[in-house]
Write a protein that holds these residues in place. Structure first.
Motif, PDB file in Angstrom:
ATOM      1  N   SER A   1       0.834  -1.214   0.000  1.00  0.00           N
ATOM      2  CA  SER A   1       0.000   0.000   0.000  1.00  0.00           C
ATOM      3  C   SER A   1       0.862   1.255   0.000  1.00  0.00           C
ATOM      4  O   SER A   1       0.575   2.227  -0.716  1.00  0.00           O
ATOM      5  N   TRP A   2       1.913   1.248   0.809  1.00  0.00           N
ATOM      6  CA  TRP A   2       2.812   2.395   0.857  1.00  0.00           C
ATOM      7  C   TRP A   2       3.545   2.576  -0.466  1.00  0.00           C
ATOM      8  O   TRP A   2       3.842   3.701  -0.886  1.00  0.00           O
ATOM      9  N   THR A   3       3.840   1.471  -1.142  1.00  0.00           N
ATOM     10  CA  THR A   3       4.479   1.554  -2.458  1.00  0.00           C
ATOM     11  C   THR A   3       3.548   2.210  -3.469  1.00  0.00           C
ATOM     12  O   THR A   3       3.964   3.076  -4.250  1.00  0.00           O
ATOM     13  N   LEU A   4       2.279   1.801  -3.459  1.00  0.00           N
ATOM     14  CA  LEU A   4       1.305   2.350  -4.400  1.00  0.00           C
ATOM     15  C   LEU A   4       1.099   3.841  -4.191  1.00  0.00           C
ATOM     16  O   LEU A   4       1.141   4.633  -5.145  1.00  0.00           O
TER      17      LEU A   4
ATOM     18  N   LEU B   1       3.823   6.221  -5.313  1.00  0.00           N
ATOM     19  CA  LEU B   1       3.835   6.651  -6.711  1.00  0.00           C
ATOM     20  C   LEU B   1       2.693   7.620  -6.988  1.00  0.00           C
ATOM     21  O   LEU B   1       2.879   8.635  -7.668  1.00  0.00           O
ATOM     22  N   ALA B   2       1.514   7.331  -6.437  1.00  0.00           N
ATOM     23  CA  ALA B   2       0.338   8.161  -6.724  1.00  0.00           C
ATOM     24  C   ALA B   2       0.469   9.568  -6.156  1.00  0.00           C
ATOM     25  O   ALA B   2       0.144  10.552  -6.830  1.00  0.00           O
TER      26      ALA B   2
ATOM     27  N   TYR C   1       0.732  13.295  -8.349  1.00  0.00           N
ATOM     28  CA  TYR C   1      -0.278  14.339  -8.214  1.00  0.00           C
ATOM     29  C   TYR C   1       0.257  15.583  -7.523  1.00  0.00           C
ATOM     30  O   TYR C   1       0.165  16.695  -8.040  1.00  0.00           O
ATOM     31  N   ASN C   2       0.852  15.401  -6.350  1.00  0.00           N
ATOM     32  CA  ASN C   2       1.130  16.548  -5.480  1.00  0.00           C
ATOM     33  C   ASN C   2       2.469  17.219  -5.738  1.00  0.00           C
ATOM     34  O   ASN C   2       2.552  18.441  -5.793  1.00  0.00           O
ATOM     35  N   VAL C   3       3.531  16.433  -5.891  1.00  0.00           N
ATOM     36  CA  VAL C   3       4.843  17.039  -6.090  1.00  0.00           C
ATOM     37  C   VAL C   3       4.883  17.815  -7.403  1.00  0.00           C
ATOM     38  O   VAL C   3       5.519  18.858  -7.501  1.00  0.00           O
ATOM     39  N   PHE C   4       4.145  17.344  -8.414  1.00  0.00           N
ATOM     40  CA  PHE C   4       4.130  18.031  -9.699  1.00  0.00           C
ATOM     41  C   PHE C   4       2.868  18.858  -9.893  1.00  0.00           C
ATOM     42  O   PHE C   4       2.558  19.301 -10.994  1.00  0.00           O
TER      43      PHE C   4
ATOM     44  N   ALA D   1      -5.625   7.763 -10.481  1.00  0.00           N
ATOM     45  CA  ALA D   1      -6.959   7.209 -10.272  1.00  0.00           C
ATOM     46  C   ALA D   1      -6.927   5.689 -10.284  1.00  0.00           C
ATOM     47  O   ALA D   1      -7.542   5.028  -9.429  1.00  0.00           O
ATOM     48  N   ALA D   2      -6.210   5.110 -11.237  1.00  0.00           N
ATOM     49  CA  ALA D   2      -6.113   3.650 -11.317  1.00  0.00           C
ATOM     50  C   ALA D   2      -5.417   3.070 -10.085  1.00  0.00           C
ATOM     51  O   ALA D   2      -5.828   2.022  -9.554  1.00  0.00           O
ATOM     52  N   LEU D   3      -4.392   3.745  -9.602  1.00  0.00           N
ATOM     53  CA  LEU D   3      -3.677   3.266  -8.417  1.00  0.00           C
ATOM     54  C   LEU D   3      -4.580   3.270  -7.190  1.00  0.00           C
ATOM     55  O   LEU D   3      -4.495   2.368  -6.340  1.00  0.00           O
TER      56      LEU D   3
END
Length: 523
Positions: free
Chosen positions: A343-346, A349-350, A354-357, A500-502
């Motif tokens: 879960s932390w891996t997913l 990435l998500a 979204y947030n950093v960029f 969204a898929a993640l």
């Protein structure tokens, strides 16, 4: 470890030990059926009873605020690097513009693993007192960086100090928290949103007024130099100074003693009783726990060298192996540990996609809608991050209902997924801002709950290691996100669809977690 289990099974039944074990089975400890050391299980049961008897005091309230500082610092440092990277790149002209993202995630990765392991080896207290000071010093120095490489080094060192806080803050707060108030661990993630808001406010305050103009926007702009581009440096100075004040408050307001559950795992029963009795006396609360009660339970395997909690030599690879094995002591614990790390891996990435960029994406959407003002861009950035504060607040109350932690995460992930898919259809600046606010709110319902759930279901003797590796998985994917951003266009909605898929996968994983902490007590 297998031989230890076989030896236990071969031992003749001890009526007193069996009685203690049966009593603890009758209470709602999360891992009560998963223990490999019945004496430790019985002692943890008594410590939980004592903490419940003392109840929630001003001591826990201080921990909520001071540990919350660590949450805020983690998000602050993470976002600051993405906020200032563009302006710093205009001044330094780096060959690899995503270097700051990799630097901050490498620092946080090493910090999570280092402080996480140290929490299980030498205790929670040292890292709690030192990590923020390390972070603040290098954050301040980062503002004076003469070039891109030195900036990356100081960003990584600052992240190293701040990166361990998410490991320690949850563990320390949880191990002092009465069982009926464990939902506050989820609420504490609101501090993450506060850190985001502070980052946005600093950007809003300094970047529009003290930054050079991007030549790609204005071909007639003057070259970016130290003298006309100090805004990003002011952001680092302000952030580092704030973190330094926070670190001093953590040392002076509360003189943290080692957590009772860590002391029990170490076999230091007397110190455990002294710590709990001191809190009870200070706040005029009852505490009936005595050293005799703990001694009567017997000697724990975890209190001895060469046991299931420690190797013969503390500072060795064998010690790390012991803690890793402890996270897979039974099939259910092992399954739980694997799902948590996945879960932390997913989300690792998500969240960055979204947030950093988000800053570059917001800027591109602003230009698309006819808005090019840096002031409006950073104002919207601050507003979006402010909305993230309230997601964990709602999640905290949801966790205190029969929905529990698992289904709070399921609901949070699915709602976030829906807003991600809808986001690509925005057609105006107002819709753009509104959807970003909604995503920031809903995303933190899941994220805040996962932060709390992770330490709740990990064995106490291995909590720092398990939590550190979980957050380490998150940081590895953050590094990967920088590589993705290099070869992909983050000004398009593609990262939004991937996120969204993640979140669909995250919702499914949450539903099959084997443990539900609602109505139960952590080990």
């Amino acid at each position: 470890m297998a031989s230890n289990l076989e030896d236990q099974k071969a031992m003749p039944a001890d009526p007193e030990r069996a009685s203690i074990e049966a009593e603890s089975f009758g209470r709602g400890d999360i891992l009560q059926l998963e223990h490999t050391d019945p004496v430790l299980n019985a002692k943890m049961h008594l410590v939980n009873d004592a903490i419940d008897e003392i109840g929630f005091t001003r001591y826990q309230m201080k921990l909520f605020i001071l540990n919350g500082f660590g949450y805020a610092v983690d998000s602050l440092i993470l976002l600051i690097q993405s906020i200032i990277a563009g302006q710093a790149a205009l001044e330094f002209h780096p060959s690899y513009k995503r270097g700051m993202t990799i630097a901050v995630y490498v620092g946080m990765l090493v910090g999570a693993l280092f402080w996480g392991l140290s929490a299980d080896i030498i205790g929670r207290k040292f890292a709690f007192n030192v990590s923020l000071i390390v972070c603040s010093i290098f954050a301040i120095v980062a503002g004076s960086s003469p070039n891109w490489i030195i900036l990356g080094l100081f960003v990584a060192l600052s992240a190293f100090g701040g990166g361990g806080n998410l490991v320690l803050d949850t563990a320390v707060f949880l191990e002092y928290l009465p069982s009926k108030d464990q939902w506050l661990l989820t609420l504490m993630a609101a501090w993450w949103g506060i850190g985001q808001l502070i980052a946005g406010l600093f950007a809003w305050a300094f970047l529009p007024n003290f930054s050079c103009t991007d030549p790609s926007i204005d071909p007639n702009a003057a070259p970016c130099t130290y003298s006309n581009n100090k805004g990003w440096r002011y952001v680092w100075f302000a952030s580092g100074s704030l973190v330094f004040v926070m670190s001093i408050l953590r040392i002076t307001i509360i003189r943290l003693k080692e957590t009772p559950k860590f002391l029990i795992g170490e076999g230091r029963d007397e110190q455990c009783v002294e710590t709990l009795q001191a809190i009870a006396t200070k706040y005029n609360r009852p505490c009936s726990l005595t050293l005799e009660q703990l001694v009567a339970c017997g000697l724990t395997n975890t209190g001895r060298r060469g046991s299931m909690a420690h190797a013969t030599r503390r500072f060795s690879f064998a010690e790390v192996t012991v803690h890793l094995k402890g996270l897979y002591a039974t099939k259910r614990i092992g399954f739980s540990t694997t799902l948590i790390w996945f879960s932390w891996t997913l989300i690792g990435l998500a969240y960055p996609l979204y947030n950093v960029f988000l800053a570059s994406y917001l800027a591109s959407r602003g230009r698309h809608f006819g808005e090019t003002s840096a002031y409006i861009t950073w104002r919207n950035y601050a507003i979006v991050n402010m909305c993230g504060i309230f997601g964990p607040v709602l999640a905290g109350f949801m966790c205190a209902t029969p929905l529990g932690r698992k289904y709070t995460m399921v609901i949070g992930a699915l709602i976030t997924m829906a807003f991600f898919f809808a986001y690509a259809q925005v057609r105006s600046q107002a819709q753009n801002l509104g959807f970003n606010c909604a995503i920031s709110f809903c995303l933190n319902i899941y994220y805040g709950t996962l932060y709390a759930y992770t330490p709740e279901v990990l064995p106490s003797a291995h909590r720092g290691t398990g939590n550190g590796i979980a957050i380490g998985c998150n940081r590895i994917m953050g590094i990967l996100s920088a590589v993705i951003a290099t070869v992909a266009n983050t000004n398009t909605p593609v990262p939004i669809y991937i996120c969204a898929a993640l979140y669909i996968v995250m919702a499914f994983v949450s539903a099959i977690f084997p443990f539900e902490p609602y109505g139960r007590r952590s080990s």
